[in-house]
Design a protein around this motif. Structure first.
Motif, PDB file in Angstrom:
ATOM      1  N   UNK A  45      15.054  33.533  34.688  1.00  0.00           N
ATOM      2  CA  UNK A  45      16.083  32.887  33.883  1.00  0.00           C
ATOM      3  C   UNK A  45      15.995  33.255  32.410  1.00  0.00           C
ATOM      4  N   UNK A  46      14.818  33.635  31.956  1.00  0.00           N
ATOM      5  CA  UNK A  46      14.621  34.004  30.557  1.00  0.00           C
ATOM      6  C   UNK A  46      15.050  35.443  30.267  1.00  0.00           C
ATOM      7  N   UNK A  47      15.318  36.220  31.296  1.00  0.00           N
ATOM      8  CA  UNK A  47      15.715  37.616  31.094  1.00  0.00           C
ATOM      9  C   UNK A  47      17.081  37.673  30.431  1.00  0.00           C
ATOM     10  N   UNK A  48      17.196  38.477  29.363  1.00  0.00           N
ATOM     11  CA  UNK A  48      18.462  38.600  28.638  1.00  0.00           C
ATOM     12  C   UNK A  48      18.999  40.009  28.725  1.00  0.00           C
ATOM     13  N   UNK A  49      20.304  40.091  28.823  1.00  0.00           N
ATOM     14  CA  UNK A  49      21.026  41.337  28.693  1.00  0.00           C
ATOM     15  C   UNK A  49      22.261  41.007  27.864  1.00  0.00           C
ATOM     16  N   UNK A  50      23.148  41.962  27.673  1.00  0.00           N
ATOM     17  CA  UNK A  50      24.363  41.669  26.909  1.00  0.00           C
ATOM     18  C   UNK A  50      25.521  42.494  27.448  1.00  0.00           C
ATOM     19  N   UNK A  51      26.722  42.018  27.158  1.00  0.00           N
ATOM     20  CA  UNK A  51      27.918  42.723  27.586  1.00  0.00           C
ATOM     21  C   UNK A  51      29.105  42.271  26.747  1.00  0.00           C
ATOM     22  N   UNK A  52      30.132  43.072  26.762  1.00  0.00           N
ATOM     23  CA  UNK A  52      31.376  42.737  26.080  1.00  0.00           C
ATOM     24  C   UNK A  52      31.994  41.500  26.733  1.00  0.00           C
ATOM     25  N   UNK A  53      32.544  40.585  25.950  1.00  0.00           N
ATOM     26  CA  UNK A  53      33.123  39.362  26.513  1.00  0.00           C
ATOM     27  C   UNK A  53      34.236  39.607  27.533  1.00  0.00           C
ATOM     28  N   UNK A  54      34.932  40.726  27.452  1.00  0.00           N
ATOM     29  CA  UNK A  54      36.025  41.003  28.374  1.00  0.00           C
ATOM     30  C   UNK A  54      35.620  41.741  29.638  1.00  0.00           C
ATOM     31  N   UNK A  55      34.364  42.077  29.784  1.00  0.00           N
ATOM     32  CA  UNK A  55      33.910  42.849  30.950  1.00  0.00           C
ATOM     33  C   UNK A  55      33.956  42.016  32.222  1.00  0.00           C
ATOM     34  N   UNK A  56      34.395  42.642  33.291  1.00  0.00           N
ATOM     35  CA  UNK A  56      34.393  41.991  34.605  1.00  0.00           C
ATOM     36  C   UNK A  56      33.597  42.858  35.567  1.00  0.00           C
ATOM     37  N   UNK A  57      32.796  42.213  36.384  1.00  0.00           N
ATOM     38  CA  UNK A  57      32.003  42.919  37.372  1.00  0.00           C
ATOM     39  C   UNK A  57      31.609  41.937  38.464  1.00  0.00           C
ATOM     40  N   UNK A  58      31.420  42.437  39.674  1.00  0.00           N
ATOM     41  CA  UNK A  58      31.071  41.573  40.804  1.00  0.00           C
ATOM     42  C   UNK A  58      29.711  40.918  40.638  1.00  0.00           C
ATOM     43  N   UNK A  59      28.847  41.487  39.815  1.00  0.00           N
ATOM     44  CA  UNK A  59      27.502  40.914  39.661  1.00  0.00           C
ATOM     45  C   UNK A  59      27.345  40.076  38.388  1.00  0.00           C
ATOM     46  N   UNK A  60      28.455  39.761  37.718  1.00  0.00           N
ATOM     47  CA  UNK A  60      28.423  38.901  36.527  1.00  0.00           C
ATOM     48  C   UNK A  60      29.286  37.676  36.807  1.00  0.00           C
ATOM     49  N   UNK A  61      28.740  36.493  36.517  1.00  0.00           N
ATOM     50  CA  UNK A  61      29.498  35.277  36.774  1.00  0.00           C
ATOM     51  C   UNK A  61      29.125  34.182  35.793  1.00  0.00           C
ATOM     52  N   UNK A  62      29.334  32.956  36.188  1.00  0.00           N
ATOM     53  CA  UNK A  62      28.989  31.821  35.354  1.00  0.00           C
ATOM     54  C   UNK A  62      28.592  30.667  36.254  1.00  0.00           C
ATOM     55  N   UNK A  63      27.927  29.709  35.704  1.00  0.00           N
ATOM     56  CA  UNK A  63      27.486  28.545  36.454  1.00  0.00           C
ATOM     57  C   UNK A  63      28.340  27.343  36.080  1.00  0.00           C
ATOM     58  N   UNK A  64      28.871  26.683  37.067  1.00  0.00           N
ATOM     59  CA  UNK A  64      29.650  25.475  36.843  1.00  0.00           C
ATOM     60  C   UNK A  64      28.676  24.299  36.816  1.00  0.00           C
ATOM     61  N   UNK A  65      28.763  23.499  35.784  1.00  0.00           N
ATOM     62  CA  UNK A  65      27.862  22.349  35.655  1.00  0.00           C
ATOM     63  C   UNK A  65      28.655  21.151  35.156  1.00  0.00           C
ATOM     64  N   UNK A  66      28.173  19.999  35.488  1.00  0.00           N
ATOM     65  CA  UNK A  66      28.823  18.780  35.034  1.00  0.00           C
ATOM     66  C   UNK A  66      27.761  17.730  34.785  1.00  0.00           C
ATOM     67  N   UNK A  67      28.026  16.846  33.862  1.00  0.00           N
ATOM     68  CA  UNK A  67      27.098  15.750  33.585  1.00  0.00           C
ATOM     69  C   UNK A  67      27.085  14.801  34.771  1.00  0.00           C
ATOM     70  N   UNK A  68      25.939  14.163  35.035  1.00  0.00           N
ATOM     71  CA  UNK A  68      25.881  13.213  36.137  1.00  0.00           C
ATOM     72  C   UNK A  68      26.819  12.022  35.889  1.00  0.00           C
ATOM     73  N   UNK A  69      27.427  11.563  36.939  1.00  0.00           N
ATOM     74  CA  UNK A  69      28.307  10.393  36.873  1.00  0.00           C
ATOM     75  C   UNK A  69      27.432   9.168  37.119  1.00  0.00           C
ATOM     76  N   UNK A  70      27.559   8.208  36.302  1.00  0.00           N
ATOM     77  CA  UNK A  70      26.708   7.065  36.594  1.00  0.00           C
ATOM     78  C   UNK A  70      26.797   6.017  35.609  1.00  0.00           C
TER      79      UNK A  70
END
Length: 70
Positions: A45-70
């Motif tokens: 998780x600490x490994x860093x790389x970089x890319x242009x904000x507009x780049x699309x690739x099958x191996x680049x994504x994002x994580x959906x997260x939400x605060x706990x409801x409670x």
């Protein structure tokens, strides 16, 4: 790889150095490797790389997260 919001900049991290500005167009940080990574070293998780904000690739994504409801 997982997109994060920070622009790629050298460490140490400083909150006031502009890397959190979203409208800069600078390369953004990618973290953590992907199924296409050739070495377990890239899967940390600490490994860093970089890319242009507009780049699309099958191996680049994002994580959906939400605060706990409670």
């Amino acid at each position: 790889w997982e997109w994060v919001s920070s622009a790629y900049a050298p460490y140490p991290y400083r909150e006031d150095d502009g890397r959190e500005e979203q409208a800069t167009g600078l390369p953004r940080v990618l973290r953590g490797g992907s199924y296409a990574s050739t070495s377990p070293h890239y899967l940390r998780g600490a490994m860093r790389s970089r890319s242009s904000p507009g780049r699309r690739s099958a191996h680049i994504g994002f994580r959906v997260a939400r605060s706990p409801v409670g």
